[in-house]
Design an enzyme around this catalytic site. Structure first.
Site, PDB file in Angstrom:
ATOM      1  N   LYS A   9       0.653  -1.150  -0.332  1.00 56.00           N
ATOM      2  CA  LYS A   9       0.200  -0.031  -0.008  1.00 56.00           C
ATOM      3  C   LYS A   9       0.597   0.755   0.034  1.00 56.00           C
ATOM      4  O   LYS A   9       1.703   1.380   0.654  1.00 56.00           O
ATOM      5  CB  LYS A   9      -1.025   0.274   1.019  1.00 56.00           C
ATOM      6  CG  LYS A   9      -1.500   1.439   1.088  1.00 56.00           C
ATOM      7  CD  LYS A   9      -2.115   1.650   2.496  1.00 56.00           C
ATOM      8  CE  LYS A   9      -1.347   1.495   3.918  1.00 56.00           C
ATOM      9  NZ  LYS A   9      -0.943   2.356   3.871  1.00 56.00           N
ATOM     10  N   VAL A  95       9.892  -4.700   6.910  1.00 56.18           N
ATOM     11  CA  VAL A  95       8.918  -4.870   8.102  1.00 56.18           C
ATOM     12  C   VAL A  95       8.825  -3.325   8.566  1.00 56.18           C
ATOM     13  O   VAL A  95       9.574  -2.877   7.681  1.00 56.18           O
ATOM     14  CB  VAL A  95       8.391  -5.741   9.351  1.00 56.18           C
ATOM     15  CG1 VAL A  95       8.996  -7.487   8.899  1.00 56.18           C
ATOM     16  CG2 VAL A  95       9.782  -5.669   9.956  1.00 56.18           C
ATOM     17  N   ALA A  96       8.006  -2.497   9.051  1.00 57.15           N
ATOM     18  CA  ALA A  96       7.548  -1.366   9.396  1.00 57.15           C
ATOM     19  C   ALA A  96       8.556  -0.513   8.926  1.00 57.15           C
ATOM     20  O   ALA A  96       9.087   0.401   8.780  1.00 57.15           O
ATOM     21  CB  ALA A  96       8.442  -1.208  11.159  1.00 57.15           C
ATOM     22  N   ILE A  99       4.574   0.667   4.108  1.00 56.50           N
ATOM     23  CA  ILE A  99       3.711   0.373   2.949  1.00 56.50           C
ATOM     24  C   ILE A  99       2.877  -0.519   3.609  1.00 56.50           C
ATOM     25  O   ILE A  99       2.664  -1.691   2.635  1.00 56.50           O
ATOM     26  CB  ILE A  99       4.430  -0.363   1.851  1.00 56.50           C
ATOM     27  CG1 ILE A  99       6.071  -0.974   2.261  1.00 56.50           C
ATOM     28  CG2 ILE A  99       5.678   1.495   0.854  1.00 56.50           C
ATOM     29  CD1 ILE A  99       6.737  -1.520   0.684  1.00 56.50           C
ATOM     30  N   ALA A 104      -1.338  -5.711   4.491  1.00 57.71           N
ATOM     31  CA  ALA A 104      -1.979  -5.814   3.681  1.00 57.71           C
ATOM     32  C   ALA A 104      -2.081  -7.821   3.598  1.00 57.71           C
ATOM     33  O   ALA A 104      -2.477  -8.468   3.039  1.00 57.71           O
ATOM     34  CB  ALA A 104      -1.005  -6.298   2.648  1.00 57.71           C
ATOM     35  N   ASP A 136      -4.894   0.304   9.191  1.00 54.97           N
ATOM     36  CA  ASP A 136      -4.609  -0.108   7.241  1.00 54.97           C
ATOM     37  C   ASP A 136      -5.381  -1.132   6.510  1.00 54.97           C
ATOM     38  O   ASP A 136      -5.074  -1.063   5.768  1.00 54.97           O
ATOM     39  CB  ASP A 136      -3.013  -0.382   7.205  1.00 54.97           C
ATOM     40  CG  ASP A 136      -2.311   1.590   7.040  1.00 54.97           C
ATOM     41  OD1 ASP A 136      -2.954   2.380   6.986  1.00 54.97           O
ATOM     42  OD2 ASP A 136      -1.550   1.760   7.020  1.00 54.97           O
TER      43      ASP A 136
END
Length: 283
Positions: A9, A95-96, A99, A104, A136
């Site tokens: 994302k 990670v972190a 995105i 997701a 998210d």
């Protein structure tokens, strides 16, 4: 064995518009989904397990309870079924990183388990479960361009977007979202006004340019390498706009077409995580 792609994302702009009484910040953002991501698969079994592989799997080795497992338990509770599945996560996103990799993954787990368990939950019900897992996660359920409001859970259809190339780069430094919000200074921004139809990538970049990312300065203060990534992307031939996504440290560049984005991503420093190409089909 059902499987589902967990696309990255990307927040094309991000404005912090207020703060709720419980401390959560209110946002206005336009999210799109890149053609790079993780993969979640599920097979029937008599318990709930998760195996993690892929090039970015090492970063999750110390995680006690992956969001994929929490998604499985949440859907099982919602649907009234036993939370049994052998889940496999192929981790390709850092990670972190701003995105939505974990979000997701959770959304992909909801989709594959909906198929495996035959719960026929539908998108609206899956989004409701997703909202219990993180702000998210709802936008990742359908993984198509959307305007995000509230704390991220209020979704509206995105305006029509032109075809463009997207470059992503991360300096391999994890940034915790709460820390970035704590480091943020200043007041709040007004929500953006949505544009009329944009003719091309240059028009998209021109509309996005003044909107910014209200978390970028805070992220740079915690992780100066973000500024290096932004400068490197902006310096690539054909880059129309360079910006940070989410709370960082991943940054993106908008290019006239996917081929240009792919070519320029390959020219960035090899120690960074990088990718270039198009949005996922349907975006």
């Amino acid at each position: 064995m059902p499987s589902s792609f967990a696309a990255a994302k990307v927040n094309l702009y991000l404005r912090v518009t207020g703060r709720r009484a419980d401390g959560y910040h209110l946002l206005d953002s336009l999210a799109v989904f890149a053609g790079v991501g993780d993969e979640v698969a599920a097979a029937p079994t008599d318990t709930l397990t998760l195996s993690v592989g892929g090039p970015e799997a090492g970063a999750l080795a110390a995680e006690a309870d992956n969001l994929v497992l929490r998604a499985a338990r949440a859907l099982a509770t919602e649907a009234g079924v036993a939370p049994y599945a052998a889940l496999t996560l192929t981790k390709r996103l850092p990670v972190a990183s701003g995105i939505g990799g974990g979000s997701a993954d959770a959304a992909a787990a909801l989709r594959v388990l909906d198929a495996l368990w035959g719960t026929a939950a539908g998108a609206a019900r899956l989004r409701r479960v997703a909202a219990t897992l993180g702000a998210d996660v709802p936008v990742c359920v359908e993984s198509r361009p959307a305007r995000m409001g509230g704390i991220g859970e209020v979704l509206e259809e995105a305006p029509p977007l032109p075809r463009f190339g997207l470059l992503l780069a991360n300096p391999r430094i994890a940034l915790a979202t709460p820390a970035v919000f704590r480091a943020r200074g200043g007041g709040f921004s007004a929500p953006a006004a949505m544009p009329p139809r944009l003719a091309d990538a240059a028009g998209l970049a021109a509309w996005l340019r003044p909107l910014g990312n209200d978390l970028e300065a805070a992220a740079v203060s915690l992780c100066p390498a973000v500024a290096d990534v932004l400068a490197a992307i902006a310096a690539r031939p054909g880059c129309l706009l360079a910006r940070m996504s989410g709370s960082g440290a991943t940054c993106f560049g908008i290019f006239p077409d996917p081929a240009a984005a792919e070519r320029e991503a390959a020219a960035l420093p090899g120690g960074w995580w990088r990718w270039g190409g198009a949005l996922i089909p349907g975006s």
